[in-house]
Design an enzyme around this catalytic site. Structure first.
Site, PDB file in Angstrom:
ATOM      1  CG  HIS A 112      -0.418   0.276   2.577  1.00  0.00           C
ATOM      2  ND1 HIS A 112       0.118  -0.683   3.336  1.00  0.00           N
ATOM      3  CD2 HIS A 112       0.137   1.320   2.791  1.00  0.00           C
ATOM      4  CE1 HIS A 112       0.509  -0.242   4.705  1.00  0.00           C
ATOM      5  NE2 HIS A 112       0.413   1.171   4.442  1.00  0.00           N
ATOM      6  CG  ASP A 142      -0.019  -3.939   2.780  1.00  0.00           C
ATOM      7  OD1 ASP A 142      -0.125  -3.600   1.532  1.00  0.00           O
ATOM      8  OD2 ASP A 142      -0.026  -3.348   3.758  1.00  0.00           O
ATOM      9  CB  SER A 220       3.161   1.715   6.060  1.00  0.00           C
ATOM     10  OG  SER A 220       1.987   1.879   6.970  1.00  0.00           O
TER      11      SER A 220
END
Length: 472
Positions: A112, A142, A220
């Site tokens: 993402h 992911d 992230s």
């Protein structure tokens, strides 16, 4: 009011006195003051110095095409709205973190963060910058593997599997990343849980390591490391109502990271997963009682495909899977994670209950079968179905499209714009045309090309059946 008899009161007083005069050893250790400068100066800095150089900042740019305004180009409306008129293309910037896992420049980050990016740049802790390209992408977990162009002799983190290498709930951990774009930041916490199954950022089901170390937007793709600076997982998601950290963060365990990196090094561009070929539900208290189990544990099989490797190993509907290679299984996401971390071509030992009897079996891990053949067909002609590409469903295609286990028939795999306006989508299963059942892609092509104008098309979408009607 509670009244204590004299004899019992005396005994209680003696017990309390003993407890007060002789505190347990742990209480003394917990409350003592630091002794000497060495203990006062205890710090995480040696761990940070070892791990931080292998954590990079990721900057990604993507060009997003959006539907242009119907009034664009109209002098009347442009006179009033000017530059505020919506444009057809715009640039989005994404910010995140990444972890160097090999000295020659392989970096793991989140999908993402860099998914669909046209430009990716990585900045190291020593301020060196590298252009990066995607080597392997796996939206389901992911995870993405990047290669830094022209990089060599880089600092890399050693991976540590949280479950097989003795990580326990309560162990100290550090999260390293670039939250909110402020620059490389380190936060500390503990391992809150070793196994959490929850919704993944991409919409699927994920299996995570949970921590209370502060993780915020920009973290992230960053590293969750132990006190030896080894990588336990890739920080991926947080549970938050405000968008900030509330101490519930999730990381993809390094066992899956190791498999993703291995497949990237082998030249794959997507992660090849072993196929379970079954669906199940966690065993709860009522179910455990009905199955004669001492306590609720495991995953009970509710549906199993005839071609499933579990079926080949002798498991059937109603059996309870307890463990894979000695590691417990309690949810569907946990089972899929166990298989993915092992990889294709491996053999897994499965512990299960069948009819209340404990059993074990070995199964060969393989990808979902391509039976029957897909046989894709592009539909053409002056018909509402023109522009569709359809194919026969098999376990592999059903998994790619996210369809329920065992779905059969003919699925839409590509949609051109005219057909899209008619309401058909990728993943729709075409069941009948003008009342005639559709058995395979070849038959559907014949009906669309030679049959009467399709005035009625019956489809299945998301487990629901519907009818599309067209006029000439």
């Amino acid at each position: 009011m509670t009244i204590i008899a004299p004899r019992r009161a005396g005994l209680l007083a003696l017990a309390l006195a003993a407890a007060w005069t002789a505190p347990p050893a742990w209480a003394e250790i917990a409350r003592r003051t630091p002794e000497g400068m060495a203990e006062i100066q205890l710090s995480f800095s040696p761990v940070v110095k070892a791990a931080a150089p292998a954590v990079v900042n990721i900057y990604a740019r993507r060009v997003v095409t959006r539907r242009p305004s119907p009034f664009a180009g109209n002098p009347f409306f442009e006179r009033f709205f000017g530059q505020a008129m919506p444009q057809g293309r715009r640039v989005e910037n994404a910010l995140g973190s990444g972890v160097i896992v090999t000295g020659d420049g392989l970096v793991v980050t989140n999908h993402h963060v860099v998914g669909d990016a046209s430009e990716i740049r990585a900045v190291l802790a020593d301020r060196r910058e590298f252009d990066a390209e995607v080597v392997l992408s796996d939206p389901e977990s992911d995870l993405v593997v990047l290669r830094l162009e022209g990089a060599e002799n880089l600092p890399a983190l050693e991976l540590r599997d949280p479950e097989s290498e003795g990580v326990e709930v309560g162990d100290l951990v550090l999260a390293i990343g670039n939250p909110f774009g402020v620059g490389q930041t380190v936060t500390s916490g503990i391992v809150s849980a070793l196994a959490r199954s929850r919704a993944a950022p991409g919409g699927g089901a994920g299996y995570y390591l949970q921590t209370d170390a502060a993780i915020n937007p920009g973290n992230s793709g960053g590293a969750l490391v132990d006190m030896q600076g080894r990588l336990l997982g890739i920080n991926t998601a947080i549970l938050s109502r405000s968008g900030g950290s509330i101490g519930i963060g999730f990381a993809v365990p390094s066992a899956l990271v190791r498999q993703v990196v291995a497949q990237a090094e082998a030249g794959r561009s997507t992660l090849a997963r072993p196929w379970s070929g079954l669906s199940g539900q966690p065993v709860d208290g009522a179910m455990a009682e009905a199955l004669g189990m001492a306590s609720p544990e495991g995953l009970v099989i509710s549906k199993i495909h005839p071609l499933s490797p579990f079926a080949s190993a002798g498991l059937a509907r109603g059996d309870v899977i307890l463990a894979v290679d000695g590691r417990p299984v309690g949810t569907q996401a946990e089972l899929e994670f166990r298989l993915a971390a092992l990889g294709l071509g491996e053999t897994a030992e499965v512990a299960f209950l069948s009819g209340g009897t404990a059993r074990a079996a070995s199964l060969a891990l393989a990808s979902a079968p391509e039976t029957p053949a897909r046989d894709p067909r592009a539909l053409v002609g002056r018909t509402p179905l023109g522009g569709l590409t359809v194919a026969n469903l098999n376990p592999a295609l059903a998994h790619e499209l996210g369809l329920p286990l065992g779905t059969e028939g003919v699925a839409v795999v590509e949609v051109a714009r005219p057909t899209g306006r008619a309401g058909l989508r990728v993943g729709d299963v075409i069941r009948a045309i003008n009342g005639r059942d559709v058995a395979n892609a070849a038959q559907l092509e014949r009906l669309a090309r030679k049959g009467p104008y399709p005035e009625e098309v019956r489809i299945e979408r998301g487990g629901r059946h519907g009818v599309l009607r067209f006029r000439r």
